[in-house]
Design a protein around this motif. Sequence first.
Motif, mmCIF file in Angstrom:
data_model
loop_
_atom_site.group_PDB
_atom_site.id
_atom_site.type_symbol
_atom_site.label_atom_id
_atom_site.label_comp_id
_atom_site.label_asym_id
_atom_site.label_seq_id
_atom_site.Cartn_x
_atom_site.Cartn_y
_atom_site.Cartn_z
ATOM 1 N N GLY A 45 0.783 -1.228 0.000
ATOM 2 C CA GLY A 45 0.000 0.000 0.000
ATOM 3 C C GLY A 45 0.817 1.281 0.000
ATOM 4 N N LYS A 46 2.123 1.174 0.107
ATOM 5 C CA LYS A 46 3.053 2.297 0.015
ATOM 6 C C LYS A 46 4.306 1.792 -0.665
ATOM 7 N N GLY A 47 5.130 2.730 -1.123
ATOM 8 C CA GLY A 47 6.400 2.376 -1.726
ATOM 9 C C GLY A 47 7.552 2.690 -0.790
ATOM 10 N N VAL A 48 8.730 2.237 -1.168
ATOM 11 C CA VAL A 48 9.942 2.488 -0.396
ATOM 12 C C VAL A 48 10.807 3.475 -1.161
ATOM 13 N N ALA A 49 11.282 4.495 -0.445
ATOM 14 C CA ALA A 49 12.215 5.476 -1.010
ATOM 15 C C ALA A 49 13.265 5.781 0.058
ATOM 16 N N HIS A 75 10.653 4.868 4.398
ATOM 17 C CA HIS A 75 11.736 3.896 4.534
ATOM 18 C C HIS A 75 11.626 3.209 5.892
ATOM 19 N N HIS A 76 12.263 2.057 5.990
ATOM 20 C CA HIS A 76 12.092 1.164 7.133
ATOM 21 C C HIS A 76 12.998 1.511 8.318
ATOM 22 N N HIS A 77 12.487 1.158 9.499
ATOM 23 C CA HIS A 77 13.232 1.201 10.753
ATOM 24 C C HIS A 77 12.825 -0.044 11.533
ATOM 25 N N ILE A 78 13.771 -0.618 12.267
ATOM 26 C CA ILE A 78 13.440 -1.702 13.190
ATOM 27 C C ILE A 78 13.516 -1.145 14.600
ATOM 28 N N LEU A 79 12.453 -1.370 15.349
ATOM 29 C CA LEU A 79 12.441 -1.065 16.778
ATOM 30 C C LEU A 79 12.832 -2.366 17.474
ATOM 31 N N LEU A 80 13.975 -2.348 18.134
ATOM 32 C CA LEU A 80 14.559 -3.557 18.689
ATOM 33 C C LEU A 80 14.541 -3.519 20.219
ATOM 34 N N GLY A 130 17.822 3.856 5.911
ATOM 35 C CA GLY A 130 17.587 5.049 5.105
ATOM 36 C C GLY A 130 17.999 4.929 3.661
ATOM 37 N N GLY A 131 18.677 3.852 3.310
ATOM 38 C CA GLY A 131 19.042 3.648 1.911
ATOM 39 C C GLY A 131 17.922 3.019 1.102
ATOM 40 N N GLY A 132 16.791 2.778 1.752
ATOM 41 C CA GLY A 132 15.676 2.136 1.064
ATOM 42 C C GLY A 132 15.759 0.616 1.093
ATOM 43 N N HIS A 151 12.683 10.798 8.602
ATOM 44 C CA HIS A 151 12.648 9.768 9.655
ATOM 45 C C HIS A 151 11.496 9.969 10.634
ATOM 46 N N VAL A 152 10.509 10.748 10.274
ATOM 47 C CA VAL A 152 9.341 10.968 11.124
ATOM 48 C C VAL A 152 8.296 9.908 10.774
ATOM 49 N N PRO A 153 7.743 9.218 11.788
ATOM 50 C CA PRO A 153 6.701 8.235 11.490
ATOM 51 C C PRO A 153 5.514 8.880 10.779
ATOM 52 N N HIS A 154 4.907 8.118 9.899
ATOM 53 C CA HIS A 154 3.741 8.608 9.156
ATOM 54 C C HIS A 154 2.564 8.847 10.102
ATOM 55 N N ASP A 155 1.631 9.666 9.652
ATOM 56 C CA ASP A 155 0.401 9.928 10.386
ATOM 57 C C ASP A 155 -0.755 9.655 9.437
ATOM 58 N N PRO A 156 -1.479 8.551 9.605
ATOM 59 C CA PRO A 156 -1.407 7.605 10.716
ATOM 60 C C PRO A 156 -0.146 6.737 10.638
ATOM 61 N N VAL A 157 0.257 6.237 11.799
ATOM 62 C CA VAL A 157 1.468 5.445 11.928
ATOM 63 C C VAL A 157 1.362 4.173 11.087
#
Length: 138
Positions: A45-49, A60-65, A94-96, A120-126
């Motif tokens: 439903g979204k793309g990666v950049a 872009h992706h982040h892992i919360l560990l 951040g490299g996609g 790097h700000v989470p989307h709204d809605p998250v």
Amino acid sequence: MLFGAAMAVMAAAAAQADEIELYFVNLEDGATVSAPVTVVFGLRGKGVAPAGVDQDGTGHHHILLNRPPFGEWPNDTEISQIGIPADDHHIHFGGGQTETVLDLPAGSHSLQLLLGDHFHVPHDPVVASERITITVTE
């Protein structure tokens, strides 16, 4: 009539948000895996950049560990406003990138994916995956 049109736009936006899904492709909650751990990110439903690229409908992706689910950490309100930090609990891609290999020590680890915008700000809605727990063996 304008009110009705505005409601239709809001309903369409809500429906689109329901169609967005962030998930782990190759890991399930409760899985036992050996180190190093390959993690493949899934997004529908979204793309990666890459970070820094301001393009509608992407992130872009982040892992919360090894931290509580997003929204339950004391600093998550601040993170929602100024961006996801880069530290031991917040890993940036951040490299996609759409996958990674984590060298996690043996034991139990929690992981959650969180999509961030070009700053790097989470989307709204998250846009976040379910938080999973895996057990890593040597």
